[in-house]
Design an enzyme around this catalytic site. Structure first.
Site, PDB file in Angstrom:
ATOM      1  N   GLY A 121      -6.773   5.387  -6.563  1.00  0.00           N
ATOM      2  CA  GLY A 121      -7.218   6.312  -7.613  1.00  0.00           C
ATOM      3  C   GLY A 121      -8.476   5.802  -8.292  1.00  0.00           C
ATOM      4  O   GLY A 121      -8.604   4.598  -8.509  1.00  0.00           O
ATOM      5  N   ARG A 129      -7.717   7.280   0.124  1.00  0.00           N
ATOM      6  CA  ARG A 129      -6.460   6.670   0.553  1.00  0.00           C
ATOM      7  C   ARG A 129      -6.480   6.734   2.082  1.00  0.00           C
ATOM      8  O   ARG A 129      -6.856   7.749   2.644  1.00  0.00           O
ATOM      9  CB  ARG A 129      -5.284   7.417  -0.051  1.00  0.00           C
ATOM     10  CG  ARG A 129      -5.275   7.258  -1.575  1.00  0.00           C
ATOM     11  CD  ARG A 129      -3.974   7.675  -2.220  1.00  0.00           C
ATOM     12  NE  ARG A 129      -3.809   6.984  -3.493  1.00  0.00           N
ATOM     13  CZ  ARG A 129      -4.126   7.511  -4.681  1.00  0.00           C
ATOM     14  NH1 ARG A 129      -4.620   8.714  -4.767  1.00  0.00           N
ATOM     15  NH2 ARG A 129      -3.941   6.811  -5.782  1.00  0.00           N
ATOM     16  N   ASP A 140      -2.435  -1.534  -7.267  1.00  0.00           N
ATOM     17  CA  ASP A 140      -1.546  -2.429  -6.510  1.00  0.00           C
ATOM     18  C   ASP A 140      -1.466  -2.067  -5.034  1.00  0.00           C
ATOM     19  O   ASP A 140      -1.341  -2.938  -4.174  1.00  0.00           O
ATOM     20  CB  ASP A 140      -0.151  -2.506  -7.154  1.00  0.00           C
ATOM     21  CG  ASP A 140       0.491  -1.153  -7.333  1.00  0.00           C
ATOM     22  OD1 ASP A 140      -0.193  -0.130  -7.148  1.00  0.00           O
ATOM     23  OD2 ASP A 140       1.698  -1.112  -7.648  1.00  0.00           O
ATOM     24  N   THR A 194      -7.561   0.471 -12.335  1.00  0.00           N
ATOM     25  CA  THR A 194      -6.570   1.562 -12.398  1.00  0.00           C
ATOM     26  C   THR A 194      -6.378   1.974 -13.852  1.00  0.00           C
ATOM     27  O   THR A 194      -6.290   1.114 -14.731  1.00  0.00           O
ATOM     28  CB  THR A 194      -5.213   1.150 -11.775  1.00  0.00           C
ATOM     29  OG1 THR A 194      -4.231   2.109 -12.156  1.00  0.00           O
ATOM     30  CG2 THR A 194      -4.744  -0.226 -12.215  1.00  0.00           C
ATOM     31  N   ASP A 236      -3.797   3.087 -15.039  1.00  0.00           N
ATOM     32  CA  ASP A 236      -2.382   2.945 -15.420  1.00  0.00           C
ATOM     33  C   ASP A 236      -2.024   1.622 -16.098  1.00  0.00           C
ATOM     34  O   ASP A 236      -0.959   1.513 -16.690  1.00  0.00           O
ATOM     35  CB  ASP A 236      -1.489   3.093 -14.180  1.00  0.00           C
ATOM     36  CG  ASP A 236      -1.504   4.521 -13.653  1.00  0.00           C
ATOM     37  OD1 ASP A 236      -1.768   5.433 -14.445  1.00  0.00           O
ATOM     38  OD2 ASP A 236      -1.257   4.704 -12.444  1.00  0.00           O
ATOM     39  N   ASP A 271      -0.895  -1.004 -14.796  1.00  0.00           N
ATOM     40  CA  ASP A 271       0.445  -1.389 -14.325  1.00  0.00           C
ATOM     41  C   ASP A 271       0.400  -2.617 -13.424  1.00  0.00           C
ATOM     42  O   ASP A 271       1.147  -2.722 -12.466  1.00  0.00           O
ATOM     43  CB  ASP A 271       1.086  -0.207 -13.573  1.00  0.00           C
ATOM     44  CG  ASP A 271       0.238   0.263 -12.405  1.00  0.00           C
ATOM     45  OD1 ASP A 271      -0.936  -0.136 -12.320  1.00  0.00           O
ATOM     46  OD2 ASP A 271       0.754   1.022 -11.573  1.00  0.00           O
ATOM     47  N   ARG A 277       2.498   7.931 -13.392  1.00  0.00           N
ATOM     48  CA  ARG A 277       3.645   8.259 -12.537  1.00  0.00           C
ATOM     49  C   ARG A 277       4.713   7.167 -12.602  1.00  0.00           C
ATOM     50  O   ARG A 277       5.895   7.442 -12.637  1.00  0.00           O
ATOM     51  CB  ARG A 277       3.187   8.449 -11.085  1.00  0.00           C
ATOM     52  CG  ARG A 277       3.028   9.916 -10.719  1.00  0.00           C
ATOM     53  CD  ARG A 277       2.473  10.024  -9.342  1.00  0.00           C
ATOM     54  NE  ARG A 277       1.273   9.192  -9.250  1.00  0.00           N
ATOM     55  CZ  ARG A 277       0.564   8.999  -8.149  1.00  0.00           C
ATOM     56  NH1 ARG A 277       0.918   9.574  -7.045  1.00  0.00           N
ATOM     57  NH2 ARG A 277      -0.514   8.259  -8.151  1.00  0.00           N
TER      58      ARG A 277
HETATM   59  P1  ATP Z   1      -3.610   3.747  -7.955  1.00  0.00           P
HETATM   60  O1  ATP Z   1      -2.844   2.672  -8.706  1.00  0.00           O
HETATM   61  O2  ATP Z   1      -4.661   4.362  -8.766  1.00  0.00           O
HETATM   62  O3  ATP Z   1      -2.704   4.711  -7.229  1.00  0.00           O
HETATM   63  P2  ATP Z   1      -3.791   2.149  -5.591  1.00  0.00           P
HETATM   64  O4  ATP Z   1      -4.760   1.132  -5.166  1.00  0.00           O
HETATM   65  O5  ATP Z   1      -2.409   1.657  -5.920  1.00  0.00           O
HETATM   66  O6  ATP Z   1      -4.415   2.961  -6.778  1.00  0.00           O
HETATM   67  P3  ATP Z   1      -2.770   3.420  -3.164  1.00  0.00           P
HETATM   68  O7  ATP Z   1      -2.956   4.814  -2.713  1.00  0.00           O
HETATM   69  O8  ATP Z   1      -1.379   2.950  -3.411  1.00  0.00           O
HETATM   70  O9  ATP Z   1      -3.708   3.263  -4.444  1.00  0.00           O
HETATM   71  O10 ATP Z   1      -3.430   2.424  -2.077  1.00  0.00           O
HETATM   72  C1  ATP Z   1      -4.759   2.605  -1.629  1.00  0.00           C
HETATM   73  C2  ATP Z   1      -4.864   2.332  -0.151  1.00  0.00           C
HETATM   74  O11 ATP Z   1      -4.555   0.947   0.105  1.00  0.00           O
HETATM   75  C3  ATP Z   1      -3.914   3.098   0.752  1.00  0.00           C
HETATM   76  O12 ATP Z   1      -4.358   4.407   1.027  1.00  0.00           O
HETATM   77  C4  ATP Z   1      -3.936   2.232   2.010  1.00  0.00           C
HETATM   78  O13 ATP Z   1      -5.074   2.497   2.781  1.00  0.00           O
HETATM   79  C5  ATP Z   1      -4.025   0.824   1.426  1.00  0.00           C
HETATM   80  N1  ATP Z   1      -2.685   0.221   1.381  1.00  0.00           N
HETATM   81  C6  ATP Z   1      -1.740   0.358   0.418  1.00  0.00           C
HETATM   82  N2  ATP Z   1      -0.610  -0.314   0.718  1.00  0.00           N
HETATM   83  C7  ATP Z   1      -0.828  -0.889   1.925  1.00  0.00           C
HETATM   84  C8  ATP Z   1      -0.059  -1.709   2.803  1.00  0.00           C
HETATM   85  N3  ATP Z   1       1.199  -2.070   2.497  1.00  0.00           N
HETATM   86  N4  ATP Z   1      -0.612  -2.098   3.967  1.00  0.00           N
HETATM   87  C9  ATP Z   1      -1.873  -1.744   4.290  1.00  0.00           C
HETATM   88  N5  ATP Z   1      -2.658  -0.960   3.498  1.00  0.00           N
HETATM   89  C10 ATP Z   1      -2.157  -0.543   2.351  1.00  0.00           C
END
Ligand code: ATP
Length: 328
Positions: free
Chosen positions: A16, A77, A108, A131, A133, A135, A177
């Site tokens: 995000g 993503r 995360d 982020t 959030d 979190d 969320r």
């Molecule tokens: P936000 O907290 O704003 O949602 P985020 O970084 O947690 O941001 P995610 O959509 O959970 O966003 O993760 C971003 C991208 O990181 C995913 O689309 C994927 O490409 C990669 N990713 C997440 N988890 C894994 C994993 N376990 N193994 C490999 N790639 C991952």
């Protein structure tokens, strides 16, 4: 730690978007160039890494972005990055540019991706918590949180004006969320009567009783701030339940939605992002690997990514006693 000196580093934003990501990118690019490194932007997060959407950055490439929301690197993503084949493609693309260090700005999920990647391949990764959030453990604040909360506050202040004029109960849903920090901070800062978040079990009947008690003493204007991921399933569900229990009350709901993600970053977010971006480059130069750069008690703080993705910040129950007392 690794002894290998980095010479070419990549930077990406993932997951995000959060206001302040641009300030972090600017800091990474300029700090890297100052220290004689070549800096590459990986566009659209891990998806751009897989598709070889990688651009060399100059100092001027990041001019005039410190004040802008969103991310000039775009974010995405990537399903393919979850697969070993996808990550291998990404690695080969980085290698084809000679990139030997990576800075990932995201939440995360993005750190989970970075962790997997740097365990499989010889490219050290440094994470920056980007982020709204807040979190993630290992940093008092995350890039984007302060801006998102201030956006929520200015919207809720406006709602308060109209709620007061009509003696209404307003339920306001804010983003979050899995984490209630935006709700908690914006609720306290706008004087909300109740704040409902996923980390804290709410006794909804106690909320109803308190509204009935306030009705008796003619306090009809009330604000309830709800995180989208609270146990009832967000603002709509809470509104439905309260309407059933208080059929005579004048109740409205506002869902703030994506305005909380956009906008010019606050001073706090610009400074946080600049400090983190600057230190992320130093981390790579010092040979650190797999750590998240955070700031705790105004000091730089480094948390292994493996810990940062597991631990969450704790919310003290004391917050809820305070909300009750201040809103009485
Ligand atoms: P936000 O907290 O704003 O949602 P985020 O970084 O947690 O941001 P995610 O959509 O959970 O966003 O993760 C971003 C991208 O990181 C995913 O689309 C994927 O490409 C990669 N990713 C997440 N988890 C894994 C994993 N376990 N193994 C490999 N790639 C991952």
């Amino acid at each position: 730690m690794t002894d290998k000196k980095v010479t070419r580093i990549g930077v990406l934003t993932s997951g995000g978007d959060a206001p302040g990501m641009n300030a972090a990118v600017r800091a990474v690019v300029r700090t890297g160039i100052y220290h004689g490194l070549e800096v590459f932007a990986v566009m659209r997060g891990y998806q751009g890494m897989i598709e070889n959407d990688i651009v060399k950055m100059e100092s001027r490439s990041v001019a005039n972005i410190i004040q802008r929301g969103g991310t000039i690197l775009k974010t995405a993503r990537s399903k393919e990055f979850f697969t070993p084949e996808g990550r291998k493609k990404a690695y080969e693309n980085l290698k084809s540019h000679g990139i030997d260090g990576l800075i990932v700005i995201g939440g995360d999920g993005s750190f989970n991706g970075a962790l997997k990647f740097s365990q499989e391949f010889d490219i050290p990764c440094i994470g920056l918590p980007g982020t709204i959030d807040k979190d993630i453990a290992g940093s008092d604040f995350t890039i984007g949180f302060d801006t998102a909360v201030n956006t929520a506050i200015s919207a809720i202040d406006k709602i308060r004006d109209t709620a007061d004029a009509h003696d209404r109960l307003f339920i306001i849903e804010v983003m979050g969320r899995d984490a209630g920090y935006i709700a908690l901070h914006s609720g306290v800062a706008t004087g909300a009567e109740h704040v409902l978040i996923p980390e804290h079990k709410t006794d909804i009947d106690e909320v109803i009783n308190s509204l009935q008690e306030k009705e008796k003493r003619k306090k009809l204007m009330n604000l309830i701030v709800v995180a989208e991921g609270d146990e009832f399933g967000g603002g709509e569900q809470v509104t439905k339940y309260i309407k059933e229990k208080l059929p005579n009350a004048d109740i409205k709901i506002t869902v703030l939605g994506h305005i909380q993600r956009g906008g010019s970053p606050t001073c706090a977010d610009r400074i946080l992002a600049s400090r983190m971006g600057y230190h992320a480059v130093l981390c790579l130069m010092e040979g650190r690997n797999n750590v998240m750069v955070g700031i705790v008690n105004d000091q730089m703080h480094y948390t292994p990514l493996v810990k940062a993705v597991k631990a969450k910040q704790q919310i003290d129950e004391d917050w809820f006693d305070m909300i009750k007392i201040l809103a009485s």
